[in-house]
Motif scaffolding. Structure first.
Motif, PDB file in Angstrom:
ATOM      1  N   LEU A  49       0.773  -1.005  -0.118  1.00 28.00           N
ATOM      2  CA  LEU A  49       0.273   0.063  -0.028  1.00 28.00           C
ATOM      3  C   LEU A  49       0.975   1.438   0.054  1.00 28.00           C
ATOM      4  O   LEU A  49       0.570   2.358  -0.284  1.00 28.00           O
ATOM      5  CB  LEU A  49      -1.226  -0.388   1.236  1.00 28.00           C
ATOM      6  CG  LEU A  49      -2.691  -1.038   1.485  1.00 28.00           C
ATOM      7  CD1 LEU A  49      -3.052  -0.859   2.787  1.00 28.00           C
ATOM      8  CD2 LEU A  49      -3.216  -0.583   0.097  1.00 28.00           C
ATOM      9  N   PRO A  60      -2.251  10.512  -3.389  1.00 32.70           N
ATOM     10  CA  PRO A  60      -2.026   9.380  -2.469  1.00 32.70           C
ATOM     11  C   PRO A  60      -1.990   9.254  -1.652  1.00 32.70           C
ATOM     12  O   PRO A  60      -1.270   7.892  -0.517  1.00 32.70           O
ATOM     13  CB  PRO A  60      -0.272  10.272  -2.455  1.00 32.70           C
ATOM     14  CG  PRO A  60      -0.751  11.397  -3.701  1.00 32.70           C
ATOM     15  CD  PRO A  60      -1.833  11.244  -3.504  1.00 32.70           C
ATOM     16  N   GLU A  62      -4.260   8.008   0.133  1.00 33.15           N
ATOM     17  CA  GLU A  62      -5.207   7.310   0.833  1.00 33.15           C
ATOM     18  C   GLU A  62      -4.364   5.595   0.593  1.00 33.15           C
ATOM     19  O   GLU A  62      -4.825   5.623   1.734  1.00 33.15           O
ATOM     20  CB  GLU A  62      -6.083   7.328  -0.963  1.00 33.15           C
ATOM     21  CG  GLU A  62      -7.508   8.150  -1.302  1.00 33.15           C
ATOM     22  CD  GLU A  62      -8.260   7.072  -1.863  1.00 33.15           C
ATOM     23  OE1 GLU A  62      -9.137   8.236  -2.430  1.00 33.15           O
ATOM     24  OE2 GLU A  62      -7.814   7.077  -3.397  1.00 33.15           O
ATOM     25  N   GLY A  63      -3.944   5.369  -0.156  1.00 34.86           N
ATOM     26  CA  GLY A  63      -3.492   4.348   0.084  1.00 34.86           C
ATOM     27  C   GLY A  63      -1.989   4.210   1.387  1.00 34.86           C
ATOM     28  O   GLY A  63      -2.375   3.626   2.082  1.00 34.86           O
ATOM     29  N   ILE A  65      -2.818   6.002   4.064  1.00 36.43           N
ATOM     30  CA  ILE A  65      -4.083   6.548   4.977  1.00 36.43           C
ATOM     31  C   ILE A  65      -4.894   4.631   5.024  1.00 36.43           C
ATOM     32  O   ILE A  65      -4.494   3.925   6.881  1.00 36.43           O
ATOM     33  CB  ILE A  65      -5.284   6.764   5.118  1.00 36.43           C
ATOM     34  CG1 ILE A  65      -5.045   8.257   4.890  1.00 36.43           C
ATOM     35  CG2 ILE A  65      -6.593   6.469   5.826  1.00 36.43           C
ATOM     36  CD1 ILE A  65      -5.665   9.306   4.996  1.00 36.43           C
ATOM     37  N   PHE A  66      -4.402   4.148   4.024  1.00 34.42           N
ATOM     38  CA  PHE A  66      -5.220   2.330   4.185  1.00 34.42           C
ATOM     39  C   PHE A  66      -3.856   1.514   5.100  1.00 34.42           C
ATOM     40  O   PHE A  66      -4.064   0.613   5.741  1.00 34.42           O
ATOM     41  CB  PHE A  66      -4.826   2.067   2.780  1.00 34.42           C
ATOM     42  CG  PHE A  66      -6.117   1.238   2.724  1.00 34.42           C
ATOM     43  CD1 PHE A  66      -6.390  -0.009   3.984  1.00 34.42           C
ATOM     44  CD2 PHE A  66      -6.525   0.545   1.441  1.00 34.42           C
ATOM     45  CE1 PHE A  66      -7.025  -1.150   3.507  1.00 34.42           C
ATOM     46  CE2 PHE A  66      -7.612  -0.675   1.809  1.00 34.42           C
ATOM     47  CZ  PHE A  66      -7.910  -1.633   2.326  1.00 34.42           C
ATOM     48  N   PHE A  69      -4.366   1.783   8.702  1.00 33.88           N
ATOM     49  CA  PHE A  69      -5.136   1.064   9.419  1.00 33.88           C
ATOM     50  C   PHE A  69      -4.412  -0.267   9.244  1.00 33.88           C
ATOM     51  O   PHE A  69      -5.240  -0.946   9.830  1.00 33.88           O
ATOM     52  CB  PHE A  69      -6.773   1.614   8.036  1.00 33.88           C
ATOM     53  CG  PHE A  69      -7.694   2.105   8.652  1.00 33.88           C
ATOM     54  CD1 PHE A  69      -7.884   2.344  10.173  1.00 33.88           C
ATOM     55  CD2 PHE A  69      -7.397   3.079   7.903  1.00 33.88           C
ATOM     56  CE1 PHE A  69      -8.551   3.120  10.127  1.00 33.88           C
ATOM     57  CE2 PHE A  69      -8.410   4.495   8.043  1.00 33.88           C
ATOM     58  CZ  PHE A  69      -9.128   4.177   9.508  1.00 33.88           C
ATOM     59  N   ALA A  70      -4.006  -0.873   8.404  1.00 38.49           N
ATOM     60  CA  ALA A  70      -3.476  -2.215   8.128  1.00 38.49           C
ATOM     61  C   ALA A  70      -2.600  -2.297   9.132  1.00 38.49           C
ATOM     62  O   ALA A  70      -2.445  -3.271  10.060  1.00 38.49           O
ATOM     63  CB  ALA A  70      -2.739  -2.130   7.043  1.00 38.49           C
TER      64      ALA A  70
END
Lengths: 100, 236
Positions: A49, A60, A62-63, A65-66, A69-70
Protein backbone atom coordinates in the motif's frame (compact mmCIF):
# COMPACT_ATOMS: atom_id res chain seq x y z
CA UNK A 1 19.57 11.00 -4.22
CA UNK A 2 19.15 7.41 -5.48
CA UNK A 3 15.65 6.14 -4.83
CA UNK A 4 15.03 2.44 -4.41
CA UNK A 5 12.93 1.23 -7.38
CA UNK A 6 9.34 0.23 -6.66
CA UNK A 7 9.96 -3.28 -8.00
CA UNK A 8 12.40 -3.93 -5.13
CA UNK A 9 9.71 -3.11 -2.62
CA UNK A 10 7.26 -5.37 -4.44
CA UNK A 11 9.71 -8.27 -4.42
CA UNK A 12 10.33 -7.67 -0.73
CA UNK A 13 6.58 -7.69 -0.02
CA UNK A 14 6.16 -10.85 -2.12
CA UNK A 15 8.87 -12.56 -0.07
CA UNK A 16 7.11 -11.50 3.15
CA UNK A 17 3.80 -12.76 1.80
CA UNK A 18 5.24 -16.12 0.73
CA UNK A 19 6.98 -16.57 4.09
CA UNK A 20 3.70 -15.80 5.86
CA UNK A 21 1.72 -18.14 3.63
CA UNK A 22 4.28 -20.89 4.19
CA UNK A 23 3.94 -20.36 7.94
CA UNK A 24 0.14 -20.53 7.73
CA UNK A 25 0.23 -23.70 5.69
CA UNK A 26 2.80 -25.59 7.75
CA UNK A 27 2.47 -24.32 11.34
CA UNK A 28 -1.21 -24.46 11.99
CA UNK A 29 -0.82 -26.28 15.33
CA UNK A 30 1.64 -23.77 16.80
CA UNK A 31 -0.34 -20.69 17.54
CA UNK A 32 2.53 -18.28 18.09
CA UNK A 33 4.05 -19.10 14.72
CA UNK A 34 0.62 -18.87 13.15
CA UNK A 35 0.20 -15.38 14.62
CA UNK A 36 3.65 -14.35 13.41
CA UNK A 37 2.81 -15.60 9.91
CA UNK A 38 -0.36 -13.49 9.87
CA UNK A 39 1.69 -10.47 10.95
CA UNK A 40 4.10 -11.10 8.06
CA UNK A 41 1.25 -11.06 5.54
CA UNK A 42 -0.16 -7.87 7.06
CA UNK A 43 3.29 -6.27 6.85
CA UNK A 44 3.50 -7.31 3.18
CA UNK A 45 0.14 -5.66 2.50
CA UNK A 46 1.23 -2.48 4.31
CA UNK A 47 4.45 -2.32 2.24
CA UNK A 48 2.41 -2.76 -0.96
CA UNK A 49 0.00 0.00 0.00
CA UNK A 50 2.88 2.34 0.80
CA UNK A 51 4.56 1.67 -2.55
CA UNK A 52 1.38 1.93 -4.58
CA UNK A 53 0.49 5.23 -2.97
CA UNK A 54 3.34 6.74 -5.07
CA UNK A 55 1.78 5.50 -8.30
CA UNK A 56 -1.81 6.45 -7.41
CA UNK A 57 -3.78 8.42 -9.97
CA UNK A 58 -5.18 10.80 -7.38
CA UNK A 59 -4.86 11.32 -3.65
CA UNK A 60 -1.67 9.39 -2.82
CA UNK A 61 -2.55 9.82 0.87
CA UNK A 62 -5.32 7.23 0.44
CA UNK A 63 -2.82 4.40 0.24
CA UNK A 64 -0.90 5.68 3.24
CA UNK A 65 -4.11 5.95 5.27
CA UNK A 66 -5.03 2.41 4.24
CA UNK A 67 -1.55 1.24 5.29
CA UNK A 68 -2.06 2.98 8.61
CA UNK A 69 -5.26 0.98 9.14
CA UNK A 70 -3.38 -2.19 8.21
CA UNK A 71 -0.88 -1.43 10.96
CA UNK A 72 -3.74 -0.81 13.40
CA UNK A 73 -5.31 -4.14 12.44
CA UNK A 74 -1.95 -5.82 12.91
CA UNK A 75 -1.57 -4.34 16.41
CA UNK A 76 -5.14 -5.24 17.36
CA UNK A 77 -4.67 -8.78 16.13
CA UNK A 78 -1.45 -9.14 18.13
CA UNK A 79 -3.21 -7.98 21.30
CA UNK A 80 -6.29 -10.15 20.75
CA UNK A 81 -4.12 -13.10 19.71
CA UNK A 82 -1.96 -12.79 22.83
CA UNK A 83 -5.11 -12.75 24.96
CA UNK A 84 -6.50 -15.77 23.15
CA UNK A 85 -3.19 -17.61 23.57
CA UNK A 86 -3.25 -16.87 27.29
CA UNK A 87 -6.78 -18.29 27.66
CA UNK A 88 -6.09 -21.31 25.49
CA UNK A 89 -2.81 -22.03 27.30
CA UNK A 90 -4.76 -22.64 30.49
CA UNK A 91 -6.16 -25.66 28.74
CA UNK A 92 -2.72 -27.25 29.02
CA UNK A 93 -1.79 -27.04 25.37
CA UNK A 94 1.58 -25.61 24.50
CA UNK A 95 1.54 -22.45 22.47
CA UNK A 96 3.92 -20.07 24.26
CA UNK A 97 7.36 -18.96 23.15
CA UNK A 98 8.82 -22.29 24.34
CA UNK A 99 6.98 -23.98 21.45
CA UNK A 100 9.27 -22.13 19.02
CA UNK B 1 -21.40 16.14 0.37
CA UNK B 2 -19.51 17.17 3.50
CA UNK B 3 -19.71 15.39 6.84
CA UNK B 4 -22.18 17.71 8.55
CA UNK B 5 -24.59 17.80 5.60
CA UNK B 6 -24.31 14.00 5.29
CA UNK B 7 -25.48 13.44 8.86
CA UNK B 8 -28.98 14.59 7.80
CA UNK B 9 -29.30 11.37 5.77
CA UNK B 10 -27.66 9.28 8.46
CA UNK B 11 -30.21 9.73 11.25
CA UNK B 12 -31.19 6.06 11.38
CA UNK B 13 -27.58 4.92 11.63
CA UNK B 14 -26.85 7.48 14.34
CA UNK B 15 -29.84 6.16 16.30
CA UNK B 16 -28.48 2.62 15.93
CA UNK B 17 -25.08 3.67 17.29
CA UNK B 18 -26.65 5.65 20.14
CA UNK B 19 -28.85 2.70 21.08
CA UNK B 20 -25.93 0.28 20.91
CA UNK B 21 -23.79 2.41 23.22
CA UNK B 22 -26.66 3.05 25.66
CA UNK B 23 -27.43 -0.67 25.88
CA UNK B 24 -23.75 -1.53 26.18
CA UNK B 25 -22.97 0.89 28.99
CA UNK B 26 -26.30 1.13 30.79
CA UNK B 27 -27.67 -2.37 30.21
CA UNK B 28 -25.58 -4.32 32.74
CA UNK B 29 -26.20 -1.64 35.40
CA UNK B 30 -29.98 -1.85 35.26
CA UNK B 31 -31.74 -4.03 37.80
CA UNK B 32 -34.34 -5.51 35.45
CA UNK B 33 -32.85 -8.10 33.07
CA UNK B 34 -35.29 -7.35 30.23
CA UNK B 35 -34.40 -3.65 30.00
CA UNK B 36 -31.51 -4.14 27.59
CA UNK B 37 -33.50 -6.12 25.05
CA UNK B 38 -36.48 -3.78 25.05
CA UNK B 39 -34.20 -0.75 24.73
CA UNK B 40 -32.34 -2.37 21.83
CA UNK B 41 -35.59 -3.33 20.11
CA UNK B 42 -36.96 0.20 20.54
CA UNK B 43 -33.82 1.75 19.03
CA UNK B 44 -33.85 -0.72 16.13
CA UNK B 45 -37.47 0.19 15.42
CA UNK B 46 -36.79 3.93 15.70
CA UNK B 47 -33.82 3.59 13.36
CA UNK B 48 -35.88 1.67 10.80
CA UNK B 49 -38.47 4.46 10.88
CA UNK B 50 -35.81 7.15 10.62
CA UNK B 51 -34.09 5.81 7.49
CA UNK B 52 -34.34 8.49 4.83
CA UNK B 53 -34.35 7.69 1.15
CA UNK B 54 -33.54 10.63 -1.12
CA UNK B 55 -34.98 10.99 -4.61
CA UNK B 56 -31.55 10.73 -6.26
CA UNK B 57 -28.24 9.00 -5.48
CA UNK B 58 -26.14 10.85 -2.92
CA UNK B 59 -22.43 10.68 -2.12
CA UNK B 60 -22.16 11.07 1.62
CA UNK B 61 -19.06 11.80 3.73
CA UNK B 62 -16.99 13.08 0.82
CA UNK B 63 -17.81 10.06 -1.32
CA UNK B 64 -16.99 7.35 1.22
CA UNK B 65 -20.61 6.21 1.41
CA UNK B 66 -23.25 6.17 -1.32
CA UNK B 67 -26.98 6.30 -0.80
CA UNK B 68 -28.81 4.93 -3.83
CA UNK B 69 -31.80 2.61 -4.42
CA UNK B 70 -29.71 -0.57 -4.04
CA UNK B 71 -28.18 0.67 -0.78
CA UNK B 72 -31.63 1.59 0.39
CA UNK B 73 -32.95 -1.92 -0.26
CA UNK B 74 -29.95 -3.49 1.45
CA UNK B 75 -30.45 -1.16 4.40
CA UNK B 76 -34.05 -2.29 4.72
CA UNK B 77 -32.93 -5.92 4.40
CA UNK B 78 -30.37 -5.43 7.21
CA UNK B 79 -33.05 -3.87 9.41
CA UNK B 80 -35.40 -6.79 8.67
CA UNK B 81 -32.75 -9.44 9.39
CA UNK B 82 -31.67 -7.86 12.67
CA UNK B 83 -35.31 -7.35 13.65
CA UNK B 84 -36.00 -11.03 13.00
CA UNK B 85 -32.88 -12.02 14.97
CA UNK B 86 -34.11 -9.90 17.87
CA UNK B 87 -37.55 -11.52 17.79
CA UNK B 88 -36.03 -15.01 17.73
CA UNK B 89 -33.61 -14.08 20.52
CA UNK B 90 -36.36 -13.08 22.94
CA UNK B 91 -36.25 -16.74 24.02
CA UNK B 92 -32.91 -16.77 25.78
CA UNK B 93 -30.32 -19.50 25.71
CA UNK B 94 -28.47 -20.19 28.97
CA UNK B 95 -25.28 -18.59 27.67
CA UNK B 96 -27.03 -15.34 26.80
CA UNK B 97 -28.38 -14.98 30.31
CA UNK B 98 -24.86 -14.20 31.49
CA UNK B 99 -24.35 -11.19 29.22
CA UNK B 100 -27.66 -10.09 27.70
CA UNK B 101 -26.81 -6.41 27.34
CA UNK B 102 -23.69 -7.07 25.30
CA UNK B 103 -25.60 -9.41 23.00
CA UNK B 104 -28.31 -6.84 22.26
CA UNK B 105 -25.85 -4.04 21.71
CA UNK B 106 -23.85 -6.28 19.37
CA UNK B 107 -26.99 -6.83 17.28
CA UNK B 108 -27.37 -3.07 16.90
CA UNK B 109 -23.68 -2.69 16.03
CA UNK B 110 -24.06 -5.48 13.48
CA UNK B 111 -26.94 -3.69 11.77
CA UNK B 112 -24.85 -0.52 11.63
CA UNK B 113 -21.91 -2.45 10.14
CA UNK B 114 -24.10 -4.15 7.53
CA UNK B 115 -25.47 -0.79 6.41
CA UNK B 116 -21.94 0.63 6.15
CA UNK B 117 -20.87 -2.40 4.12
CA UNK B 118 -23.85 -2.03 1.79
CA UNK B 119 -23.09 1.62 1.10
CA UNK B 120 -19.27 1.45 1.01
CA UNK B 121 -17.91 3.13 -2.08
CA UNK B 122 -14.21 2.55 -1.72
CA UNK B 123 -11.89 -0.23 -0.61
CA UNK B 124 -11.02 1.33 2.72
CA UNK B 125 -14.65 1.67 3.81
CA UNK B 126 -15.44 -1.81 2.52
CA UNK B 127 -12.51 -3.30 4.43
CA UNK B 128 -13.28 -1.50 7.68
CA UNK B 129 -17.00 -2.28 7.59
CA UNK B 130 -16.31 -5.90 6.65
CA UNK B 131 -13.96 -6.27 9.62
CA UNK B 132 -16.55 -4.61 11.85
CA UNK B 133 -19.30 -7.00 10.69
CA UNK B 134 -17.07 -10.07 11.03
CA UNK B 135 -16.00 -9.08 14.54
CA UNK B 136 -19.64 -8.54 15.54
CA UNK B 137 -20.69 -11.88 14.06
CA UNK B 138 -17.80 -13.56 15.82
CA UNK B 139 -18.76 -12.10 19.21
CA UNK B 140 -22.46 -12.89 18.70
CA UNK B 141 -21.54 -16.45 17.77
CA UNK B 142 -19.40 -16.63 20.92
CA UNK B 143 -22.45 -15.53 22.97
CA UNK B 144 -24.37 -18.53 21.63
CA UNK B 145 -21.53 -21.03 22.00
CA UNK B 146 -20.97 -23.45 24.83
CA UNK B 147 -17.58 -23.63 26.61
CA UNK B 148 -15.83 -25.77 24.03
CA UNK B 149 -17.35 -23.76 21.21
CA UNK B 150 -16.09 -20.65 22.96
CA UNK B 151 -12.54 -22.01 22.90
CA UNK B 152 -12.84 -22.93 19.25
CA UNK B 153 -14.07 -19.38 18.73
CA UNK B 154 -10.86 -18.01 20.22
CA UNK B 155 -8.92 -20.20 17.81
CA UNK B 156 -11.19 -18.83 15.10
CA UNK B 157 -10.13 -15.31 16.05
CA UNK B 158 -6.55 -16.19 15.09
CA UNK B 159 -7.68 -18.01 11.94
CA UNK B 160 -9.87 -15.06 10.98
CA UNK B 161 -6.84 -12.80 11.23
CA UNK B 162 -5.20 -14.86 8.51
CA UNK B 163 -8.25 -14.33 6.29
CA UNK B 164 -8.14 -10.59 6.89
CA UNK B 165 -4.44 -10.43 6.09
CA UNK B 166 -4.84 -12.31 2.79
CA UNK B 167 -7.81 -10.13 1.86
CA UNK B 168 -5.82 -6.97 2.63
CA UNK B 169 -2.93 -8.19 0.49
CA UNK B 170 -5.31 -8.72 -2.44
CA UNK B 171 -6.84 -5.27 -1.86
CA UNK B 172 -3.39 -3.68 -1.94
CA UNK B 173 -2.91 -5.12 -5.45
CA UNK B 174 -6.33 -3.87 -6.53
CA UNK B 175 -5.30 -0.42 -5.32
CA UNK B 176 -1.96 -0.65 -7.11
CA UNK B 177 -3.51 -1.77 -10.40
CA UNK B 178 -6.30 0.78 -10.50
CA UNK B 179 -4.45 3.66 -8.83
CA UNK B 180 -7.46 4.52 -6.72
CA UNK B 181 -9.50 3.13 -3.85
CA UNK B 182 -12.82 4.03 -5.49
CA UNK B 183 -14.83 1.13 -6.93
CA UNK B 184 -15.96 3.29 -9.85
CA UNK B 185 -12.34 4.06 -10.85
CA UNK B 186 -11.47 0.36 -10.62
CA UNK B 187 -14.35 -0.59 -12.90
CA UNK B 188 -13.18 1.98 -15.44
CA UNK B 189 -9.64 0.53 -15.54
CA UNK B 190 -10.33 -3.17 -15.95
CA UNK B 191 -7.31 -3.57 -18.26
CA UNK B 192 -6.34 -6.36 -20.64
CA UNK B 193 -3.78 -9.19 -20.93
CA UNK B 194 -1.31 -9.39 -18.04
CA UNK B 195 -3.09 -6.66 -16.13
CA UNK B 196 -6.33 -8.62 -16.31
CA UNK B 197 -4.53 -11.68 -14.96
CA UNK B 198 -3.20 -9.62 -12.04
CA UNK B 199 -6.71 -8.30 -11.41
CA UNK B 200 -7.91 -11.91 -11.32
CA UNK B 201 -5.24 -12.93 -8.82
CA UNK B 202 -5.98 -9.90 -6.64
CA UNK B 203 -9.72 -10.61 -6.69
CA UNK B 204 -9.05 -14.28 -5.90
CA UNK B 205 -7.01 -13.26 -2.84
CA UNK B 206 -9.71 -10.82 -1.73
CA UNK B 207 -12.54 -13.34 -2.00
CA UNK B 208 -10.52 -16.24 -0.57
CA UNK B 209 -9.58 -14.10 2.44
CA UNK B 210 -13.14 -12.83 2.86
CA UNK B 211 -14.68 -16.31 2.80
CA UNK B 212 -12.01 -17.58 5.19
CA UNK B 213 -12.81 -14.68 7.52
CA UNK B 214 -16.56 -15.35 7.40
CA UNK B 215 -15.98 -19.05 8.05
CA UNK B 216 -13.78 -18.26 11.05
CA UNK B 217 -16.36 -15.82 12.41
CA UNK B 218 -19.10 -18.42 12.26
CA UNK B 219 -16.94 -21.28 13.59
CA UNK B 220 -17.93 -21.08 17.30
CA UNK B 221 -21.65 -21.29 16.54
CA UNK B 222 -21.13 -24.04 13.97
CA UNK B 223 -18.94 -26.02 16.35
CA UNK B 224 -21.50 -25.70 19.16
CA UNK B 225 -24.38 -26.75 16.90
CA UNK B 226 -22.38 -29.75 15.69
CA UNK B 227 -21.54 -30.74 19.29
CA UNK B 228 -25.19 -30.43 20.34
CA UNK B 229 -26.27 -32.54 17.35
CA UNK B 230 -23.67 -35.18 18.21
CA UNK B 231 -24.77 -35.18 21.85
CA UNK B 232 -28.37 -35.59 20.75
CA UNK B 233 -27.46 -38.45 18.45
CA UNK B 234 -25.51 -40.33 21.11
CA UNK B 235 -27.98 -39.46 23.88
CA UNK B 236 -25.59 -37.89 26.42
Amino acid sequence: MNLIPASHYLVFSLVLFCAGLFGLATRRKERVRFLLSVELILAAAAVNLGVFSHTALRLPEEGQIFAFFAVILSAALSAAGAGALDVLDRDGRRSGPESL
Amino acid sequence: MNNIASLKFFTGEMLLLTGAFIVLFRGPATARPGTAKYTAAAFALLAALAFRHPARSLDLFYGAFILEPVTERLRRAAAFVIGAAMLFSFRRTPRQQEAPAEYWSLLLFLEFGLILLAGARNLLMAFLSFEFVCLDVHLIALCAADEKGWKSGLEGLLRGGAGSAIMLYGMSFLYGLSGSLDFSSMAGRAGTGKELLLYGIALFLVFAGAFFRIGAALSPAAFSLWRRAEKGRHGN
